[in-house]
Design an enzyme around this catalytic site. Sequence first.
Site, short mmCIF file in Angstrom:
data_model
loop_
_atom_site.label_atom_id
_atom_site.label_comp_id
_atom_site.label_asym_id
_atom_site.label_seq_id
_atom_site.Cartn_x
_atom_site.Cartn_y
_atom_site.Cartn_z
N GLU A 67 0.81 -1.22 0.00
CA GLU A 67 0.00 0.00 0.00
C GLU A 67 0.84 1.27 0.00
OE1 GLU A 67 -0.65 -2.60 1.98
OE2 GLU A 67 -2.69 -3.25 1.49
N HIS B 60 -9.07 -5.11 10.94
CA HIS B 60 -9.74 -4.92 9.66
C HIS B 60 -11.03 -4.11 9.78
CE1 HIS B 60 -6.87 -7.87 8.39
NE2 HIS B 60 -7.39 -7.99 7.18
#
Lengths: 325, 361
Positions: free
Chosen positions: A60, A129
């Site tokens: 990322e 998450h």
Amino acid sequence: MPLITYREALRHAMAEELTRDENVVIMGEEVAQFNGAYKVTEGLLEKFGPKRIVDTPISEAGFIGMGVGASMLGIRPVMELMFWSFYSVAFDQILNNAANIRYMSGGLINCPIVIRGPANGGTNVGATHSHTPENVLANHPGVKVVVPSTPYDAKGLLKSAIRDNDPVMFLENTILYGEKGEVPEEEYLVPLGKADVKREGTDLSIITYGRSVLHSLKAAEILEKEHDVSVEIVDLRSIRPLDFDTVLASVKKTHRVLIVEEQKPFASVGAQLSDMIQREAFDELDGPIHRLSTVDAPAIYSPPVEIEQLPNPQRVLKAALEALA
Amino acid sequence: MSTKPTATPDKKDASGSSRNAPINASLSAEARIELYRKMVRIRRFEERSLRAYQSKKIGGFLHLYIGQEAVAVGCCSLMGENDHVITAYRDHGHAIAVGMDTKPLMAELYGKVTGCSKGKGGSMHYFDPSRNYWGGHGIVGGQIPLGTGLAYALKYKGLKGAAMAFMGDGAVNQGAVHEAYNLAALWNLPVIFVIENNGYSMGTSQARSSAGELARRADAYDMAWDIINGHDLYEVRDKMDTLLTRAREKSLPAVVEIKTYRYRGHSVADPDKTYRNKAEIEEYQRTKDPITLFQETLLGEGVLTQEIIEKIDTEARAEAEQAAEFAEASPFPTVEDIQKDVYWEADNPSERKSQGRLFFN
């Protein structure tokens, strides 16, 4: 009007913008061959080819930063984070580079990037998450933050976000991906920074956004049927810019406020709204501003308990009755 | 295991041969003098900015480029229309090397509205997109993915160009750098990762911070790599030209480690007394100063004379002084300026599409 899912609405927005502007590129993990981890980008590779729809490695910081750099030269990258939770490993690229580059260059450089993906709890994936970083993102001047709740809004807002010359953080919700709603076939845009009254009412204003809008609408139905209470629901749709005029208008109408958010309460979007409402509409209030937030702890895994950690229709109902008391 | 640079043909190993490389042999006398002049201008600018800092005209940090001049000047002298540069916070040398005027550079240090970033960026954040110079970045290694993105945009648009993404030797241990390496190699992006190895990541020597040879890490990504003596301007130009040409023509990335040295501390806040000794600095200044060496080379070539040397130095000192005077005389930005240049839309209200509040006080 056709009924399509939130997922399809996002896909249509991207397909239309890919067609309109050759500088739009979709990038992210599994967005191309795999058809998207949540199938949002399904079919786009086939239609637009590998130059426009790009699978990235799990990297990322690398690919978001690359998108920021490419945007400085006029590319309009639409970067998918498989989960917004993964923004933490790209934090420097998003909130030092994308957010600050215009400022630090004295306005010489633009960063027209969109970073999109789901930011929600409720799917039993645990604390790593389940982050909802809209408050963290909106705390950084330079970025815009959008959280759509319906297919119509998702499509219109994403198209506006892609055309925006500032970096836009677009927060979706995995649980909303399958929700259906009416979306016109003809092209339309929803401007950033324009709230939407999802339900008119006179006794209580629920200020909310994202999936909490759906919970609030369910609670409002029960409140009307079982408690004879008329609830107005203001869907912010966009956190920054913020349509505070619509919030104020609702407060002046109902004089009672409940803020519902899938956020931890400390320094949340709701905390910001509470401050603004008391400061700008103090005399309109018939009672204290109430807030319903996520129960203040990391996201619990245990499936039945996670439902109770987040806002849900029953929790909204209870909070609304307290706000009305 | 290969421990040999992959980018340099053996014949160019000796720095002497770099002088005869076509990229250098084709330089006119004026062009050689101009390269020398740029290095001198950088040094005098840095010395003047240090004095300004010491007299409390400059806030925050000041990372001086003194000793490293041949790196930025050599690399940036090779830039064509579609070549781009991005670097970290030791960014004054690159700014002057790409052609930025020293007045707005000095004014930026002074925090003045006439600064290149209107006084909003400071020493670490110089930019000039009109000269393909994209900063000026404060976080170690954070600019490297951006540089990779510049290369991505070039390739996407089908332009024959290359990006040079500069970093210090301390940056090679940052994850973002390795992520960028992987993307560049995976997608054959025309980016040269330039490690300006001055031996110290702040106060920690290379031996105490980095395992292995820095450029050789490129092997793991199947990228070409090379090592350059950064005190030799001709060698910097020669070897970088090879890599840049390869990047432009074949869209291939590379890692290059340019060995250099800084005479001053990491920043002016570094007293420079704990991690290296004075003799080490003096030895480098005596034997490898890039300006002295190039001066000697050009004297040998008959390009420079003592008279020209003195003239260049006088002019460079005067230029730095004038930059300081300009900075001193310039106004500061106003409090009203604080919220400008945050959002494109806020600065272009007639073209604004969004609604609602962008600012919250």
